[in-house]
Enzyme design. Structure first.
Site, short mmCIF file in Angstrom:
data_model
loop_
_atom_site.label_atom_id
_atom_site.label_comp_id
_atom_site.label_asym_id
_atom_site.label_seq_id
_atom_site.Cartn_x
_atom_site.Cartn_y
_atom_site.Cartn_z
N TYR A 180 -5.82 87.14 -15.99
CA TYR A 180 -4.63 87.05 -15.12
C TYR A 180 -5.06 86.10 -13.71
CZ TYR A 180 -0.42 89.38 -12.87
OH TYR A 180 0.83 89.42 -12.28
N ARG A 233 7.74 77.02 -12.53
CA ARG A 233 7.05 77.53 -11.30
C ARG A 233 5.78 78.43 -11.72
NH1 ARG A 233 5.45 81.93 -10.06
NH2 ARG A 233 7.08 83.08 -9.14
N LYS A 251 0.62 88.16 -19.25
CA LYS A 251 1.43 89.30 -18.70
C LYS A 251 1.42 90.30 -19.72
CE LYS A 251 2.87 87.66 -14.43
NZ LYS A 251 3.31 88.64 -13.29
N GLU A 323 9.76 85.09 -16.56
CA GLU A 323 8.50 84.96 -15.65
C GLU A 323 8.42 83.42 -15.22
OE1 GLU A 323 6.20 87.91 -15.37
OE2 GLU A 323 5.61 86.30 -13.65
N ASP A 324 8.22 83.26 -14.07
CA ASP A 324 7.71 82.04 -13.57
C ASP A 324 8.74 80.81 -13.83
OD1 ASP A 324 5.86 83.46 -12.24
OD2 ASP A 324 4.02 82.24 -13.15
N ASP A 346 10.42 89.52 -13.05
CA ASP A 346 9.23 89.91 -12.48
C ASP A 346 8.86 89.46 -11.29
OD1 ASP A 346 6.88 91.35 -12.74
OD2 ASP A 346 5.49 89.59 -13.25
N ASP A 347 9.32 88.14 -10.93
CA ASP A 347 8.96 87.69 -9.82
C ASP A 347 9.94 87.95 -8.47
OD1 ASP A 347 6.85 85.85 -10.43
OD2 ASP A 347 8.27 84.86 -11.81
N ASN A 488 -0.04 83.08 -5.19
CA ASN A 488 -1.08 83.01 -6.36
C ASN A 488 -1.23 81.69 -6.60
OD1 ASN A 488 -1.55 85.74 -6.34
ND2 ASN A 488 0.51 86.23 -7.43
N ASN A 532 0.41 92.93 -6.06
CA ASN A 532 0.50 92.07 -7.16
C ASN A 532 1.65 92.78 -8.25
OD1 ASN A 532 0.51 90.68 -9.89
ND2 ASN A 532 -0.84 89.40 -8.80
N1 LIG Z 1 1.85 88.77 -5.46
C1 LIG Z 1 2.74 88.79 -6.83
O1 LIG Z 1 2.74 89.77 -7.09
C2 LIG Z 1 3.65 87.56 -6.56
C3 LIG Z 1 3.44 86.32 -6.09
N2 LIG Z 1 4.18 85.36 -6.06
C4 LIG Z 1 3.66 84.07 -5.49
O2 LIG Z 1 4.60 83.91 -4.29
C5 LIG Z 1 4.76 82.54 -4.16
C6 LIG Z 1 6.12 81.99 -4.37
O3 LIG Z 1 6.87 82.43 -5.64
P1 LIG Z 1 8.50 82.03 -5.55
O4 LIG Z 1 9.04 82.94 -4.53
O5 LIG Z 1 8.93 82.66 -6.80
O6 LIG Z 1 8.75 80.81 -5.18
P2 LIG Z 1 10.06 79.76 -4.88
O7 LIG Z 1 9.77 78.40 -5.12
O8 LIG Z 1 11.20 80.74 -5.34
O9 LIG Z 1 10.07 80.14 -3.23
C7 LIG Z 1 8.95 79.49 -2.30
C8 LIG Z 1 9.54 79.55 -0.96
O10 LIG Z 1 8.53 79.21 -0.18
C9 LIG Z 1 9.20 78.17 0.82
N3 LIG Z 1 8.12 77.14 1.23
C10 LIG Z 1 7.43 76.43 0.41
N4 LIG Z 1 6.44 75.70 1.26
C11 LIG Z 1 6.58 76.00 2.48
C12 LIG Z 1 6.29 75.82 3.71
N5 LIG Z 1 5.18 74.90 3.84
N6 LIG Z 1 6.38 76.62 4.74
C13 LIG Z 1 7.49 77.61 4.70
N7 LIG Z 1 7.94 77.83 3.42
C14 LIG Z 1 7.69 77.13 2.60
C15 LIG Z 1 10.42 77.29 -0.10
O11 LIG Z 1 11.16 76.85 0.98
P3 LIG Z 1 12.49 76.13 0.46
O12 LIG Z 1 13.38 76.91 0.15
O13 LIG Z 1 12.75 75.45 1.76
O14 LIG Z 1 11.95 74.96 -0.39
C16 LIG Z 1 10.65 78.75 -0.88
O15 LIG Z 1 11.62 79.36 0.00
C17 LIG Z 1 4.01 81.78 -5.48
O16 LIG Z 1 2.56 81.45 -5.11
C18 LIG Z 1 3.96 83.04 -6.40
O17 LIG Z 1 2.72 82.94 -7.13
C19 LIG Z 1 5.39 85.29 -6.75
C20 LIG Z 1 5.70 86.52 -7.43
C21 LIG Z 1 4.77 87.75 -7.45
C1 LIG Z 2 2.02 87.58 -9.93
C2 LIG Z 2 3.23 86.53 -10.32
O1 LIG Z 2 3.87 86.66 -11.13
C3 LIG Z 2 3.31 85.19 -9.74
O2 LIG Z 2 2.38 84.62 -8.93
O3 LIG Z 2 4.10 84.60 -10.23
MG LIG Z 3 5.26 85.51 -11.90
#
Ligand SMILES: NC(=O)C1=CN([C@@H]2O[C@H](COP(=O)(O)OP(=O)(O)OC[C@H]3O[C@@H](n4cnc5c(N)ncnc54)[C@H](OP(=O)(O)O)[C@@H]3O)[C@@H](O)[C@H]2O)C=CC1
Ligand SMILES: CC(=O)C(=O)O
Ligand SMILES: [Mg+2]
Length: 632
Positions: A180, A233, A251, A323-324, A346-347, A488, A532
């Site tokens: 993972y 993504r 997953k 997912e993603d 999931d996200d 991540n 996570n």
């Molecule tokens: N720990 C866990 O269980 C999980 C972790 N994640 C992680 O979270 C991260 C984001 O995922 P997700 O929400 O799906 O992604 P998205 O692409 O949906 O969202 C990313 C967000 O971050 C913003 N962003 C990007 N760059 C910057 C910056 N330099 N400064 C401020 N804001 C910024 C984007 O802004 P804008 O909208 O303006 O482009 C957007 O709003 C990934 O790394 C993923 O691995 C996700 C799911 C689960």
């Molecule tokens: C953990 C997860 O689902 C992600 O980083 O997208």
């Molecule tokens: Mg994910």
């Protein structure tokens, strides 16, 4: 080439090529050979209904009540119970050794070596599964490079499935970072180069109009969980196209190891509509369609066909986990299909549930109620707005205040700065509820100073964005700042554990999406937690499956979150942690499953009736165990 025979003859599985045949052969006890052969012809045409649960002596009803299906009793059989590896007859046990579902390698007993024509194909010694596990863990630890460990584990999964899961279950904290995040991220980036044997199901634009047929090519029929990505993504690594397959595969291995879903009930899918990743498009080893991403109607039609085909092939109760996906598709897919299919993102949803659990647990360390805290997010996409919405929902339930009110305690920063009402018109729809009255603030540090949050959550996918100044500002505002760096893999984490503890002078309550080692600061050892969604989705899925739920409801996410928070013991709190150790994950998953199933029954969304009296015991009894079974 082969003949159909019953017990006592030479039987070997040829699951990959002859999966349909195998399904029929498992019926051989209840059918005559002539009938079997005509059914075989039907089956190869693909128009035969699923077989009845009558192929082995074990009462299928006593297995998992049709929950986590075990039609042939292979998994439910105890270690003492004999099962028959129904096969196609061939000349030797050679193929059995190459069937990952039944191969035991050196652990085949003397008796099994005799009855399955394995004599001479193995060295004379018989190992126990425990000894095999010890040897493999020793071998894995010799690899210095995480990707080598990943490849060794994938090889094991394809060689000996039960041993793979035994390793994962018994060594979850050590192996989670391999199968993972973070290693799976690197594996996806290099998927083309490390690709050996295909895993999962690839559905590309080339399969348009034929997706149902493609699903029928998959060897298993009783699918209960699908994890699907379109690779746009992948973690915080962006568009990896078809190479995102590592994510559904990873997953689903957690669905089995952590949540107890049978491996054969899990189907990883990658939808390939192209990639906009120029590097991959130019990479001669890229395994996906060499074109830019299809969008709009073309994309929507392919997804619609996929969703329809899944329901047609596997029925109403198959869980489809998105997912993603990139957020411009993720929210829409969830909205479009949540009323017609059993879908879960999931996200958006799993992450929300895990973070809410961590926050509820953290209140025991910092005091106050959720509504008394102020939340600031860096990142307003799937994870950020998903978490924000669930926190607001929980606050609203606790305080009876309307959602519009509770949302005001939560602020988000995106790449353009703080989300405020003056930006409303240009905001994507999922950001609009968070556009509160405030002057424009253009960066995180200024937002921290202006909003004065007690909780800072990173979901931006951009590493290093929680700078020293940001962490210091949080520390100057709070005795114990809660800082969650969720992005991540490790390279994208908003800050490291060491940075969080050092810059906050050991005061931060810190958790991250990818694991960090403990940190020594000022003579004290700080153990960071891992926030996570892997804590949630395996148990959540199990809960849906055992209750036969047909829709996901937000209250089920709250139920999962509550169950996880309840699993944090005083001992864990004493270490400053807000999540329980992953080593307890099977127990945690059973609790989550029981709570989710209970909610499904309460909401009238469960179809598996009557409701088991003790849902926790029932959940536990449904969980797949990777211990070898004995063959007749
Ligand atoms: N720990 C866990 O269980 C999980 C972790 N994640 C992680 O979270 C991260 C984001 O995922 P997700 O929400 O799906 O992604 P998205 O692409 O949906 O969202 C990313 C967000 O971050 C913003 N962003 C990007 N760059 C910057 C910056 N330099 N400064 C401020 N804001 C910024 C984007 O802004 P804008 O909208 O303006 O482009 C957007 O709003 C990934 O790394 C993923 O691995 C996700 C799911 C689960
Ligand atoms: C953990 C997860 O689902 C992600 O980083 O997208
Ligand atoms: Mg994910």
């Amino acid at each position: 080439m082969f003949s159909l025979t019953g017990s006592g003859s030479r039987r070997i599985f040829l699951r990959e090529q002859w999966s349909s045949v195998v399904v029929l052969l498992r019926l051989v006890r209840s059918k005559g050979k002539g009938e079997m052969e005509s059914m075989l012809k039907e089956d190869l045409r693909g128009d035969r209904p699923a077989p009845p649960a009558a192929a082995v002596d074990i009462d299928p009803k006593s297995t998992v009540g049709g929950g986590v299906e075990d039609v042939y009793g292979e998994d439910r059989a105890t270690e003492d119970h004999l099962v028959t590896p129904w096969t196609i007859s061939v000349a030797s046990g050679y193929t059995l050794l190459r069937d990952p579902h039944h191969n035991k390698g050196l652990a085949f007993t003397e008796k099994e070596r005799d009855s399955h024509y394995l004599r001479g194909l193995l060295p004379p010694i018989c190992f126990t599964q425990e000894l095999q596990e010890k040897k493999l863990m020793h071998n894995l630890r010799q690899y210095q490079i995480p990707l080598q460990r990943y490849m060794a584990l994938m090889d094991l999964q394809e060689r000996n499935e039960r041993l793979f899961y035994k390793l994962l279950v018994d060594n979850v904290e050590e192996l989670l970072p391999v199968v993972y995040t973070p290693t799976v991220g690197e594996a996806c980036q290099k998927y083309g180069s490390i690709f050996r044997r295909p895993q999962g199901l690839y559905i590309s634009l080339k399969e348009k109009g034929k997706i149902l047929e493609v699903l029928k090519n998959w060897p298993e029929r009783s699918i209960q969980v699908i994890v699907v990505t379109d690779g746009e993504r992948i973690l915080g690594l962006g568009d990896l196209g078809c190479q995102g397959m590592g994510i559904p595969v990873g997953k689903l291995s957690l669905y089995t190891a952590l949540g107890g879903l049978r491996p054969s009930a899990c189907l990883p899918v990658t939808i390939d509509v192209g990639t906009n990743n120029e590097k991959l498009l130019k990479d001669e080893f890229y395994i996906g369609l060499r074109q830019r991403r299809a969008t709009g109607q073309e994309y929507a039609e392919l997804l619609k066909e996929f969703m329809g085909a899944v329901k047609q092939n596997y029925g109403e109760k198959v869980l489809i986990q998105f997912e993603d996906f990139a957020n411009h598709n993720a929210f829409e897919l969830l909205a479009n299909y949540r009323t017609s299919h059993l879908v879960f993102n999931d996200d958006i949803q799993g992450t929300a549930s895990v973070v809410l659990a961590g926050l509820v647990a953290a209140l025991k360390l910092v005091g106050g109620t959720l509504a008394e805290h102020t939340f600031l997010f860096l990142g307003a996409g799937e994870a950020g707005t998903g978490i924000a919405e669930l926190i607001a929902l929980e606050m609203s339930k606790q305080t009876k205040a309307p959602l519009e009110e509770t949302r005001k305690k939560i602020w988000l920063v995106d790449s353009k700065g703080l989300i405020v009402s003056s930006r409303r018109e240009s905001l994507q729809h999922f950001k609009k509820p968070w556009a509160h009255e405030h002057e424009h603030v253009k960066n995180l540090l200024d937002a921290v100073k202006a909003i004065k949050p007690t909780v800072l959550i990173g979901s931006s996918g951009v590493g290093g964005t929680f700078t020293k100044e940001v962490v210091e500002a949080m520390t100057s505002l709070n005795e114990k700042p809660i800082i969650l760096a969720l992005s991540n893999p490790t390279s994208q984490s908003e800050c490291t554990a060491e940075e969080a503890y050092t810059w906050s002078k050991g005061r931060a309550i810190f958790a991250s999406g990818s694991p960090f080692d403990p940190v020594e600061y000022s003579g004290k050892l700080y153990v960071p937690g891992q926030a996570n969604n892997a804590y949630i989705f395996p148990g959540f899925g199990l809960g849906l499956v055992i209750s036969g739920a047909i829709r996901v409801h937000d209250d089920m996410l709250l139920a999962a979150s509550e169950a996880l928070a309840q699993q944090v013991t005083q001992e864990t709190f004493n270490k400053g942690l807000i999540y329980p150790p992953f080593s307890n994950i099977r127990k945690i998953s059973a609790h989550i499953a029981a709570n989710v199933a209970a909610k499904a029954y309460e909401l009238g969304a469960a179809t598996r009736l009557p409701r088991p009296e003790n849902l926790l015991k029932y959940a536990e009894s449904c969980m797949y165990s990777p211990v070898y079974r004995s063959y007749r």
